[in-house]
Motif scaffolding. Structure first.
Motif, PDB file in Angstrom:
ATOM      1  N   GLU A  13      -1.327   2.481  -8.666  1.00 35.69           N
ATOM      2  CA  GLU A  13      -1.267   3.951  -7.862  1.00 35.69           C
ATOM      3  C   GLU A  13      -1.903   3.172  -6.280  1.00 35.69           C
ATOM      4  N   GLU A  14      -3.059   2.631  -6.164  1.00 38.23           N
ATOM      5  CA  GLU A  14      -3.196   2.405  -4.605  1.00 38.23           C
ATOM      6  C   GLU A  14      -2.243   1.507  -4.238  1.00 38.23           C
ATOM      7  N   ALA A  15      -1.341   1.234  -4.557  1.00 38.24           N
ATOM      8  CA  ALA A  15      -0.117  -0.347  -4.164  1.00 38.24           C
ATOM      9  C   ALA A  15      -0.014   0.660  -3.464  1.00 38.24           C
ATOM     10  N   LEU A  16       0.366   1.848  -4.230  1.00 33.88           N
ATOM     11  CA  LEU A  16       2.218   2.461  -3.880  1.00 33.88           C
ATOM     12  C   LEU A  16       2.608   2.969  -2.884  1.00 33.88           C
ATOM     13  N   PRO A  17       0.978   2.772  -1.434  1.00 36.37           N
ATOM     14  CA  PRO A  17       1.636   3.688   0.117  1.00 36.37           C
ATOM     15  C   PRO A  17       1.500   2.081   0.959  1.00 36.37           C
ATOM     16  N   PHE A  18       1.258   1.037   0.299  1.00 36.20           N
ATOM     17  CA  PHE A  18       1.388   0.039   1.067  1.00 36.20           C
ATOM     18  C   PHE A  18       3.150  -0.541   0.579  1.00 36.20           C
ATOM     19  N   ALA A  22       7.092  -0.030   2.769  1.00 37.51           N
ATOM     20  CA  ALA A  22       7.844  -1.191   3.378  1.00 37.51           C
ATOM     21  C   ALA A  22       8.912  -0.833   2.099  1.00 37.51           C
ATOM     22  N   GLY A  23       9.034   0.333   2.332  1.00 36.13           N
ATOM     23  CA  GLY A  23       9.902   0.824   2.161  1.00 36.13           C
ATOM     24  C   GLY A  23      11.205   0.667  -0.002  1.00 36.13           C
ATOM     25  N   ILE A  24      10.043  -0.660  -0.201  1.00 32.30           N
ATOM     26  CA  ILE A  24       9.875  -0.332  -1.436  1.00 32.30           C
ATOM     27  C   ILE A  24       9.465   0.743  -2.866  1.00 32.30           C
ATOM     28  N   THR A  25      10.410   1.563  -2.877  1.00 35.26           N
ATOM     29  CA  THR A  25       9.957   2.906  -4.490  1.00 35.26           C
ATOM     30  C   THR A  25      10.459   2.495  -5.616  1.00 35.26           C
ATOM     31  N   ALA A 203       0.147  -3.914   8.676  1.00 33.22           N
ATOM     32  CA  ALA A 203       0.644  -3.055   9.558  1.00 33.22           C
ATOM     33  C   ALA A 203       0.181  -1.691   8.970  1.00 33.22           C
ATOM     34  N   THR A 204       0.086  -1.654   7.413  1.00 29.52           N
ATOM     35  CA  THR A 204       0.219  -0.286   6.470  1.00 29.52           C
ATOM     36  C   THR A 204      -1.310  -0.002   6.770  1.00 29.52           C
ATOM     37  N   LEU A 205      -2.243  -1.466   6.434  1.00 26.70           N
ATOM     38  CA  LEU A 205      -2.960  -1.897   7.014  1.00 26.70           C
ATOM     39  C   LEU A 205      -4.115  -1.107   7.859  1.00 26.70           C
ATOM     40  N   ALA A 206      -4.098  -1.004   8.738  1.00 26.73           N
ATOM     41  CA  ALA A 206      -3.729  -1.166  10.518  1.00 26.73           C
ATOM     42  C   ALA A 206      -3.524   0.018  10.719  1.00 26.73           C
TER      43      ALA A 206
END
Ligand code: ATP
Ligand code: PRP
Length: 209
Positions: A13-18, A22-25, A203-206
């Protein structure tokens, strides 16, 4: 093809935004789907859905190129054989000792129940405390209540689980969060794709601040 190992539940769940940034769904939702290999919206990336404690093993043997795993799991596994390039700052909690709220101070040889056998052994040895470590696979909180152990080593987030079982957190062993890990050979063979993904995660982390 890049294969990423991830566990169901909070890490997924928490990794999903990362992943999504990156275009990975994943095409199928791991909550409802029984598939263990999930294709994604990126043709060059697939996810393998495994137990949290198995992630370092899959990545170490190259069955997955990358993985996302808690620092607790990585330390217990002994993850020297993996690269750990990024702290994603997700699934944050603390690894702590805990005892019954009315327990007398620990003395002499103690019994410690935990699933983190190596971490607990190292921790008590460093403190010069003689500890017999009893390996459990879950519900550690029960051990002090039924006389199995004097103390447990477990993860604490809100503290609600301890409180509900009349236990109290005692000593902080370490702060925990989940890390991106990379297979060493894959880092060489698939360097471009992995570095691109790392940059996207960074970049997502930033952006999260
Ligand atoms: P397994 O399925 O392999 O037994 P698990 O049931 O511990 O593992 P999860 O509960 O999804 O799997 O935990 C995965 C990771 O999430 C842990 O290794 C830890 O890093 C983190 N974690 C566990 N519990 C919490 C919590 N209460 N709050 C925040 N993070 C947690
Ligand atoms: C984890 C951990 C604790 C609990 C701590 O269990 O093993 O029992 O979370 O969280 P808290 O401090 O917010 O109560 P989890 O919910 O993952 O259950 P599991 O270990 O049975 O999978």
């Amino acid at each position: 093809m890049l294969t990423i190992a991830v566990s169901k539940g909070r890490i997924f769940e928490e990794a999903l935004p990362f992943l999504e940034a990156a275009g990975i769904t994943p095409i199928d939702d791991p909550k409802t789907c029984r598939k263990l290999i999930l294709r994604t919206t990126r043709e060059d990336v697939q996810l393998v859905i495994i137990r949290a404690t198995d992630v370092p093993t899959f990545v170490e043997y190259g069955a997955a190129d990358l993985g996302i795993a808690g620092k607790d799991v990585l330390l217990e596994h002994g993850a020297e054989s993996l690269y750990e390039p990024l702290d994603l700052g997700i699934a944050r909690c603390r690894l702590m000792t805990a005892e019954h709220k009315d327990a007398p101070p620990l003395s002499g040889r103690i019994r410690v129940a935990t699933k983190y056998v190596k971490i607990a052994q190292r921790y008590f040895a460093k403190k010069g405390i003689q500890a017999e470590i009893i390996k459990l696979y879950g519900s550690m909180e029960l051990a002090p209540l039924v006389g199995l152990a004097d103390c447990i080593v477990d993860l604490v987030e809100t503290g609600n689980t301890l409180k509900a079982n009349n236990l109290e957190p005692r000593e902080l062993i370490m702060h925990i969060s989940s890390r991106l890990v990379v297979n060493k050979a894959a880092m060489k063979m698939k360097n471009r794709a992995i570095v691109d993904l790392l940059n996207q995660f960074e970049a997502t982390l930033a952006n999260k601040g």
